[in-house]
Design an enzyme around this catalytic site. Structure first.
Site, PDB file in Angstrom:
ATOM      1  NE  ARG A 236     -24.732   0.943 -13.230  1.00 59.23           N
ATOM      2  CZ  ARG A 236     -24.284   0.482 -14.368  1.00 59.23           C
ATOM      3  NH1 ARG A 236     -24.111   0.656 -15.018  1.00 59.23           N
ATOM      4  NH2 ARG A 236     -24.567  -1.112 -14.944  1.00 59.23           N
ATOM      5  CB  VAL A 237     -30.236   4.288 -15.113  1.00 62.79           C
ATOM      6  CG1 VAL A 237     -30.606   5.734 -14.914  1.00 62.79           C
ATOM      7  CG2 VAL A 237     -29.728   3.788 -16.950  1.00 62.79           C
ATOM      8  CB  CYS A 241     -26.574  -8.319 -10.799  1.00 63.52           C
ATOM      9  SG  CYS A 241     -25.496  -9.793 -11.383  1.00 63.52           S
ATOM     10  CB  CYS A 252     -22.002 -10.097 -14.853  1.00 63.55           C
ATOM     11  SG  CYS A 252     -22.673 -10.234 -13.033  1.00 63.55           S
ATOM     12  CD  GLU A 283     -30.813 -10.820  -9.855  1.00 62.76           C
ATOM     13  OE1 GLU A 283     -30.914  -9.768  -8.800  1.00 62.76           O
ATOM     14  OE2 GLU A 283     -30.183 -11.347 -10.469  1.00 62.76           O
ATOM     15  N   GLY A 284     -31.406  -9.986 -13.322  1.00 61.74           N
ATOM     16  CA  GLY A 284     -31.062 -10.838 -14.428  1.00 61.74           C
ATOM     17  C   GLY A 284     -31.809 -10.248 -15.391  1.00 61.74           C
ATOM     18  CG  ASP A 323     -32.795  -7.323 -21.544  1.00 63.90           C
ATOM     19  OD1 ASP A 323     -33.608  -7.293 -20.513  1.00 63.90           O
ATOM     20  OD2 ASP A 323     -31.422  -6.750 -21.131  1.00 63.90           O
ATOM     21  NE  ARG A 325     -31.733  -5.353 -18.907  1.00 65.11           N
ATOM     22  CZ  ARG A 325     -30.046  -5.505 -18.123  1.00 65.11           C
ATOM     23  NH1 ARG A 325     -30.378  -4.145 -17.825  1.00 65.11           N
ATOM     24  NH2 ARG A 325     -29.762  -5.418 -19.496  1.00 65.11           N
ATOM     25  CB  SER A 347     -24.910   3.615 -18.455  1.00 67.36           C
ATOM     26  OG  SER A 347     -26.113   2.267 -19.328  1.00 67.36           O
TER      27      SER A 347
HETATM   28 ZN   LIG Z   1     -24.475  -9.056 -13.115  1.00 68.28          ZN
END
Ligand SMILES: [Zn+2]
Length: 412
Positions: A236-237, A241, A252, A283-284, A323, A325, A347
Site C-alpha cells: 500500500r502507498v 492523514c 475518511c 497531509e490532506g 489535490d 499530492r 489501494s
Molecule cells: Zn483521511
C-alpha cells in the site's frame, strides 16, 4: 553571533565541492550529496538536510543549544538490512526524488568524511515491532494467526522500516511534471517567497533538498524479497492523514484502509511473500490540515448537506485544486527497493495505480477496502472517489446516489 557577516550562497563557487553525477552506477561515481551549512565550499546542492526539520535545526542553533559545527557521530547507525543497489539506481530517470545511496554514505564516502567533508545520510533503515489494536482484533477473530516470525504471540508484528528524506534531481523532477527545468526553478523560488536564490542563480547545482516531509516505509518479511518479482508482494502507498491515521476521525477511510493493508501485508508475508507500506507526508492531499478542516466545514454547511457530488468541488473552492499530492514522484521509493511487480496493490486510487504502472512496475490484483471498514461519515468520500474513477469491484454510484446527503452535519 550578532555582527557576523551573512554568507550568501547565490554566487559562491564551491570549488571544493564533490561532483554529483545523478544516475551513475556506483556511489563513488555518483558522488556524495553535500548539504552542509558549515563548509560552504563543499556544498553541491541547494537547500539543506532534514526536510522541513532543517528550520528546527536553525532554531536550535539560534537558541544556542546546538553548535553549528556539530558533526553526527555515525558509529553503529548503519542499516539493519541491505537495500540494493538495484538496476533502477543507475537509471537517472527512474529515481529523481531521493538519493538511492542515502543510507550508506558513512561506508561509501568514509574517505571523504575522514577528510572533513560533512556528509549525512538521507535514509535510515532500522527494525521495529509494531503493535496495533486492529491487529489484536484480527487475532481475536482468528483472521490473523501468530507464526513467531512475522507476527508474534504478543500481537507485535516484526518489521524493517526506513525513513527517507527528499533529494530532488531538478532536471528529472521537471521532466516528470512536464515543465522545463528553468520554469520549475523559477516557480520554486517565487512560491517559497524567494527562500532559495540558488534555484535561479546556480544552474550548475542540479540537486535540491526541499523543505518538505519525506517518506517512511514498513516492510513485513524479508526486504531482499521486494526486488524478486517471483515473490508475492502486497503493498500500500499511503498518504498521511493525521486526523484519521492517529486520532481516529471518521470522515475518511485512511486509518481503516491502512490497518487493513497492514493485515494484508502480514498475511502475505506469512504465505512466504513480503509486505510493504510506503507512507508519504502529504497531509490532506498535500494541501495541509488548515485547508482540509476548512473544506470539512464547507462540505457540512453547504445547502443540501454533505454530498458526494460536491465533494471535489468544495475542496477546489477552498484550495483552487482538488489535490496537490501529484503521485508522479511516489514510485521512486518503489524503484529504490528494486520493485518490478506488485502482486496485490492495497489501494483504490487510480492516480497511484497510473503512477506506479506508468513507471514500469507491473500491478496484479487491486485490493479495495472492505465495506464493513468504511465509517458511516466516510461514505461521501468513497462514493465521490469511485464515481471519479477510483477502482472498485462493486457498483459505481449514479448521479442520484451522489446527490444524497450521507455525511453528518456539524452539530451531531
Ligand atoms: Zn483521511
Amino acid at each position: 553571533m550578532t555582527g557576523r557577516h551573512i554568507r550568501l550562497t547565490s554566487h559562491s563557487g564551491g570549488a571544493d565541492a564533490p561532483a554529483l553525477r545523478w544516475g551513475a552506477p556506483t556511489a563513488a561515481e555518483r558522488g556524495p550529496v553535500v548539504g552542509t551549512t558549515t563548509s560552504r565550499a563543499h556544498r553541491n546542492v541547494i537547500g539543506t538536510h532534514s526536510g522541513a526539520y532543517g528550520v528546527y535545526r536553525a532554531l536550535a542553533v539560534a537558541a544556542g543549544s546546538l553548535s553549528r559545527e556539530h558533526r553526527a557521530d555515525l558509529t553503529n547507525t548503519s542499516p539493519t538490512a541491505a537495500i540494493g543497489p538495484h538496476p533502477q539506481w543507475a537509471d537517472p530517470e527512474a529515481i529523481v526524488s531521493l538519493d538511492p545511496w542515502g543510507a550508506t554514505v558513512a561506508a561509501a564516502f568514509a574517505g571523504e568524511i575522514a577528510r572533513g567533508v560533512d556528509i549525512r545520510p538521507t535514509i535510515a533503515v532500522t527494525k521495529a515491532q509494531v503493535i496495533l489494536p486492529e491487529v489484536h482484533d484480527a487475532l481475536a477473530k482468528a483472521r490473523l494467526i501468530p507464526d513467531g516470525r512475522v507476527l508474534l504471540d504478543s500481537g507485535a508484528a516484526q518489521v524493517t522500516k526506513a525513513a527517507l528524506e527528499p533529494v530532488w534531481h531538478l532536471p528529472g523532477v521537471a521532466k516528470r511534471f512536464g515543465c522545463t527545468e528553468s520554469d520549475l526553478r523559477r516557480v520554486l523560488f517565487e512560491e517559497t517567497g524567494g527562500m532559495y536564490p540558488e534555484l535561479v542563480t546556480r544552474s550548475d547545482l542540479e540537486v535540491f533538498l526541499p523543505p518538505i516531509g519525506g517518506q517512511t516505509i514498513y516492510i513485513f518479511g524479508d526486504p531482499r524479497a521486494l526486488a524478486d518479482p517471483a515473490v508475492e508482494l502486497t503493498a500500500r502507498v499511503h498518504d498521511e492523514c493525521n486526523g484519521s491515521d492517529v486520532f481516529g476521525s471518521d470522515i475518511c477511510t485512511c486509518r481503516p484502509y491502512l490497518t487493513h493493508a497492514i493485515e494484508e501485508c502480514i498475511q502475505g508475508a506469512q504465505r512466504g511473500g513480503v509486505g510493504l507500506i510506503a507512507y508519504s507526508r502529504k497531509e490532506g492531499r498535500a494541501l495541509g490540515e488548515v485547508t482540509k478542516f476548512l473544506v470539512y466545514n464547507a462540505r457540512k454547511r453547504q445547502a443540501g448537506g454533505d454530498t458526494a457530488d460536491q465533494y471535489f468541488a468544495r475542496t477546489e473552492c477552498v484550495a483552487g485544486v482538488q489535490d496537490m499530492r501529484f503521485q508522479e514522484l511516489m514510485p521512486d521509493v518503489l524503484h529504490w527497493l528494486g520493485i518490478r511487480k506488485i502482486h496485490r496493490l492495497v489501494s483504490m486510487s487510480n492516480m497511484k495505480y497510473d503512477a506506479i504502472t506508468g513507471s514500469g512496475i507491473e500491478v496484479g490484483e487491486r485490493v479495495s477496502i472492505p465495506d464493513e471498514l468504511i465509517p458511516a461519515d466516510a461514505q461521501v468520500e468513497i462514493d465521490a472517489k469511485t464515481a471519479a474513477g477510483y477502482y472498485t469491484p462493486g457498483a459505481v454510484p449514479d448521479a442520484d446516489e451522489l446527490r444524497k446527503a450521507k455525511g453528518r452535519g456539524l452539530d451531531r
